[in-house]
Every structure is written in structure tokens, then in C-alpha cells.
Design a protein around this motif. Structure first.
Motif, PDB file in Angstrom:
ATOM      1  N   GLY A 103       1.088  -1.726   0.100  1.00 32.90           N
ATOM      2  CA  GLY A 103      -0.156  -0.195  -0.274  1.00 32.90           C
ATOM      3  C   GLY A 103       0.606   1.270  -0.254  1.00 32.90           C
ATOM      4  N   GLY A 104       2.004   1.350   0.934  1.00 34.01           N
ATOM      5  CA  GLY A 104       2.951   2.759   0.824  1.00 34.01           C
ATOM      6  C   GLY A 104       3.466   2.572  -0.120  1.00 34.01           C
ATOM      7  N   ILE A 105       4.159   1.218  -0.433  1.00 30.41           N
ATOM      8  CA  ILE A 105       5.561   1.731  -1.443  1.00 30.41           C
ATOM      9  C   ILE A 105       5.027   1.525  -3.010  1.00 30.41           C
ATOM     10  CG2 ILE A 105       7.849   1.110  -2.125  1.00 30.41           C
ATOM     11  CD1 ILE A 105       8.422   1.109   1.011  1.00 30.41           C
ATOM     12  N   THR A 106       4.181   1.459  -3.029  1.00 35.95           N
ATOM     13  CA  THR A 106       3.718   0.725  -4.412  1.00 35.95           C
ATOM     14  C   THR A 106       3.051   1.512  -4.720  1.00 35.95           C
ATOM     15  OG1 THR A 106       4.238  -1.963  -4.292  1.00 35.95           O
ATOM     16  CG2 THR A 106       3.266  -0.845  -6.413  1.00 35.95           C
ATOM     17  N   LEU A 107       1.722   1.505  -4.009  1.00 33.59           N
ATOM     18  CA  LEU A 107       1.046   3.224  -4.331  1.00 33.59           C
ATOM     19  C   LEU A 107       1.403   4.384  -4.851  1.00 33.59           C
ATOM     20  CD1 LEU A 107      -2.281   2.191  -2.073  1.00 33.59           C
ATOM     21  CD2 LEU A 107      -2.265   3.019  -4.610  1.00 33.59           C
ATOM     22  N   PHE A 108       2.588   4.795  -3.894  1.00 30.30           N
ATOM     23  CA  PHE A 108       3.213   6.096  -3.436  1.00 30.30           C
ATOM     24  C   PHE A 108       4.048   5.919  -5.162  1.00 30.30           C
ATOM     25  CE2 PHE A 108       6.479   9.021  -3.473  1.00 30.30           C
ATOM     26  CZ  PHE A 108       5.824  10.365  -2.580  1.00 30.30           C
ATOM     27  N   ILE A 109       4.500   4.264  -5.558  1.00 34.18           N
ATOM     28  CA  ILE A 109       5.332   5.420  -6.598  1.00 34.18           C
ATOM     29  C   ILE A 109       4.306   5.562  -8.162  1.00 34.18           C
ATOM     30  CG2 ILE A 109       6.905   3.550  -8.834  1.00 34.18           C
ATOM     31  CD1 ILE A 109       8.340   2.815  -5.716  1.00 34.18           C
TER      32      ILE A 109
ATOM     33  N   GLY B 216       2.854  11.012 -16.566  1.00 31.68           N
ATOM     34  CA  GLY B 216       2.480  10.762 -17.685  1.00 31.68           C
ATOM     35  C   GLY B 216       1.158  11.759 -17.944  1.00 31.68           C
ATOM     36  N   GLY B 217       1.310  12.849 -16.977  1.00 31.42           N
ATOM     37  CA  GLY B 217      -0.126  13.915 -17.089  1.00 31.42           C
ATOM     38  C   GLY B 217      -1.655  13.304 -16.116  1.00 31.42           C
ATOM     39  N   ASP B 218      -1.201  12.230 -15.498  1.00 32.47           N
ATOM     40  CA  ASP B 218      -3.177  12.223 -14.533  1.00 32.47           C
ATOM     41  C   ASP B 218      -2.595  12.273 -13.436  1.00 32.47           C
ATOM     42  OD1 ASP B 218      -4.927  10.734 -13.824  1.00 32.47           O
ATOM     43  OD2 ASP B 218      -4.374   8.981 -14.556  1.00 32.47           O
ATOM     44  N   ARG B 219      -3.854  13.167 -13.111  1.00 33.82           N
ATOM     45  CA  ARG B 219      -3.410  14.528 -11.855  1.00 33.82           C
ATOM     46  C   ARG B 219      -4.760  13.923 -10.617  1.00 33.82           C
ATOM     47  NH1 ARG B 219      -5.695  20.569 -12.142  1.00 33.82           N
ATOM     48  NH2 ARG B 219      -7.806  19.107 -12.580  1.00 33.82           N
ATOM     49  N   PHE B 220      -6.309  12.383 -11.580  1.00 34.04           N
ATOM     50  CA  PHE B 220      -6.246  12.200 -10.754  1.00 34.04           C
ATOM     51  C   PHE B 220      -5.624  10.969  -9.396  1.00 34.04           C
ATOM     52  CE2 PHE B 220      -9.931   8.687  -9.807  1.00 34.04           C
ATOM     53  CZ  PHE B 220      -9.826   8.889  -8.686  1.00 34.04           C
ATOM     54  N   SER B 221      -5.720  10.799 -10.603  1.00 39.12           N
ATOM     55  CA  SER B 221      -4.759   8.868  -9.588  1.00 39.12           C
ATOM     56  C   SER B 221      -3.316   9.220  -9.937  1.00 39.12           C
ATOM     57  CB  SER B 221      -4.322   8.154 -11.314  1.00 39.12           C
ATOM     58  OG  SER B 221      -5.819   7.047 -11.703  1.00 39.12           O
ATOM     59  N   GLY B 222      -2.885  10.346 -10.274  1.00 39.43           N
ATOM     60  CA  GLY B 222      -1.519  10.248  -8.871  1.00 39.43           C
ATOM     61  C   GLY B 222      -1.577  11.119  -7.823  1.00 39.43           C
TER      62      GLY B 222
ATOM     63  N   THR C 261      -0.408   8.534  -4.589  1.00 40.89           N
ATOM     64  CA  THR C 261       0.434   8.799  -4.149  1.00 40.89           C
ATOM     65  C   THR C 261       0.023   9.596  -2.525  1.00 40.89           C
ATOM     66  OG1 THR C 261       0.516  11.371  -4.841  1.00 40.89           O
ATOM     67  CG2 THR C 261       1.966   9.460  -5.473  1.00 40.89           C
ATOM     68  N   SER C 262      -1.472   9.787  -2.173  1.00 42.21           N
ATOM     69  CA  SER C 262      -1.591  10.026  -1.562  1.00 42.21           C
ATOM     70  C   SER C 262      -2.148   8.119  -0.421  1.00 42.21           C
ATOM     71  CB  SER C 262      -3.115  11.221  -1.299  1.00 42.21           C
ATOM     72  OG  SER C 262      -3.949  11.129  -2.393  1.00 42.21           O
ATOM     73  N   LEU C 263      -2.538   8.133  -1.003  1.00 40.51           N
ATOM     74  CA  LEU C 263      -2.956   6.954  -0.187  1.00 40.51           C
ATOM     75  C   LEU C 263      -1.900   5.967   0.045  1.00 40.51           C
ATOM     76  CD1 LEU C 263      -6.117   5.913  -2.575  1.00 40.51           C
ATOM     77  CD2 LEU C 263      -5.873   6.972   0.396  1.00 40.51           C
ATOM     78  N   GLY C 264      -1.205   6.228  -0.563  1.00 39.28           N
ATOM     79  CA  GLY C 264       0.350   5.830  -0.746  1.00 39.28           C
ATOM     80  C   GLY C 264       1.481   6.320   1.083  1.00 39.28           C
ATOM     81  N   ALA C 265       0.679   7.239   0.422  1.00 38.28           N
ATOM     82  CA  ALA C 265       1.029   8.054   2.287  1.00 38.28           C
ATOM     83  C   ALA C 265       1.038   7.649   2.851  1.00 38.28           C
ATOM     84  CB  ALA C 265       1.972   9.573   2.183  1.00 38.28           C
TER      85      ALA C 265
ATOM     86  N   THR D 166     -12.966  13.618  -0.897  1.00 35.51           N
ATOM     87  CA  THR D 166     -12.527  14.017  -2.249  1.00 35.51           C
ATOM     88  C   THR D 166     -12.227  13.627  -3.099  1.00 35.51           C
ATOM     89  OG1 THR D 166     -11.240  16.225  -1.167  1.00 35.51           O
ATOM     90  CG2 THR D 166     -10.565  16.098  -3.100  1.00 35.51           C
ATOM     91  N   LEU D 167     -11.253  12.464  -3.493  1.00 32.22           N
ATOM     92  CA  LEU D 167     -11.071  11.769  -4.090  1.00 32.22           C
ATOM     93  C   LEU D 167     -12.565  11.501  -4.627  1.00 32.22           C
ATOM     94  CD1 LEU D 167      -8.158   9.630  -2.445  1.00 32.22           C
ATOM     95  CD2 LEU D 167      -8.223  11.467  -4.580  1.00 32.22           C
ATOM     96  N   THR D 168     -13.615  10.290  -4.175  1.00 36.39           N
ATOM     97  CA  THR D 168     -14.669  10.357  -4.574  1.00 36.39           C
ATOM     98  C   THR D 168     -15.444  11.244  -5.209  1.00 36.39           C
ATOM     99  OG1 THR D 168     -14.868   8.909  -2.044  1.00 36.39           O
ATOM    100  CG2 THR D 168     -16.826   9.440  -4.033  1.00 36.39           C
TER     101      THR D 168
END
Length: 177
Positions: A46-52, A60-66, A70-74, A103-105
Motif C-alpha cells: 500500500g505505501g511504497i507501491t501506491l506512492f511509486i 504521465g499527466g494523470d492528476r487524479f490517479s497521481g 501518492t496520497s493513499l501511499g502516504a 475528495t477522491l470520490t
């Protein structure tokens, strides 16, 4: 198969597996387990893989998934080490992250059914977990864990749809939206 460089399937798999692990362990269905036992899974997957994956999505320019990954990885990186926090600190932490999930929802509304389901259920799970933490309520904590597990299934299915391009052995997977 698509050759685009999107890390969205990786992020959804990491989120799905982490939520499933955390949720199933938190329900107590497996004898002698608890959500605390998912700390290493949450930290590594969850932490490392999601953040990467999130950084890759930003590149790649995807603000939503980025932002989501990254926030859920943190969140998972910090939450896996937050076991020593008192109940009020842990409850507030969960409630603040529930606001992020809300907010993500809202932001996922244009991203499709499975994104809305994942982040909507994550929001509900975090709210239930926060209330359970403040009140030391085991039954509410288990309900939050079940909702987390269902959110994990939604994220996993989203990744499966993306990786298989909506088909399994030439047959279209159900709810391919």
C-alpha cells in the motif's frame, strides 16, 4: 494489450490488495488475526507501491490517479507505523483521511463506476473506522473492515478490467465500464 505507460492498473492492484488484506484481517474472519496484522502488507504494497504508481501517473499527466495513489501511499506508509498512537490521535488521523477519500470520490465521478465505488466505499470505511476508534467499538470496526474489503474488490476488479482489456478468454467481463 495496450502499450501505454499508465500505472493505473498497478495502483489499483496495490490499493485493492491492501484494502482486501486490511479489510479481511480486520473482520476477524480468519482466526487470530486483526487489522494490525496487515501492517507490513499495508506499508510495502500500500505505501511504497501506491506512492511509486502515483508518481508514475503524475509523470504521465494523470492528476487524479497521481493524487489518489501518492496520497493513499502516504496514508498506508504512515498508518502501518501508527499503532502506538492513542485512540483520539488515530481516530482523528482516520477522519482526516476520510476527507481525502471524499475528495477522491468527488473527483472520480468522471473516471467510471469502479473508481467511484472504490473511493466511495473507502470513504465509508474510513468514517466507520474513525468512529470505531474514537468509541472503542469492535463491531463498528469490523463493519468498517468489511467495507474496506469490498472497496478492495472494486479496485482489484478495475485493475483486472484494465489489464485484460475487459475480456477473459475472449469473453467480456461483466460490468465493463
Amino acid at each position: 494489450m495496450s502499450n501505454d505507460a499508465s500505472a493505473a492498473p498497478l495502483g489499483n492492484l496495490a490499493l485493492g490488495l491492501t484494502l482486501l488484506g486490511y479489510g479481511v484481517l480486520g473482520t476477524g474472519v480468519l482466526s487470530g488475526t486483526s487489522s494490525g496484522g496487515a501492517a507490513s502488507l499495508a506499508h510495502l504494497v500500500g505505501g511504497i507501491t501506491l506512492f511509486i504508481a502515483g508518481l508514475w501517473q503524475f509523470r504521465g499527466g494523470d492528476r487524479f490517479s497521481g493524487t489518489a495513489f501518492t496520497s493513499l501511499g502516504a496514508f498506508w506508509a504512515v498508518w502501518s507505523g501508527a499503532g502506538a498512537a492513542n485512540k483520539n490521535t488515530a481516530g482523528l488521523f482516520l477522519l482526516l483521511w476520510a476527507l481525502l477519500a471524499l475528495t477522491l470520490t468527488a473527483a472520480s465521478w468522471g473516471a467510471g463506476l469502479w473508481s467511484r465505488a472504490t473511493y466511495g466505499l473507502l470513504t465509508v470505511s474510513l468514517v466507520l473506522s474513525a468512529i470505531a476508534t474514537f468509541g472503542s467499538t469492535d463491531s463498528l470496526a469490523k463493519a468498517g473492515a468489511w467495507v474496506a474489503a469490498v472497496a478492495g474488490l472494486a479496485a482489484w476488479y478495475s485493475a483486472t478490467l484494465a489489464l485484460t482489456e475487459g475480456k477473459w478468454l475472449g469473453v467480456s467481463l461483466p460490468l465493463n465500464k
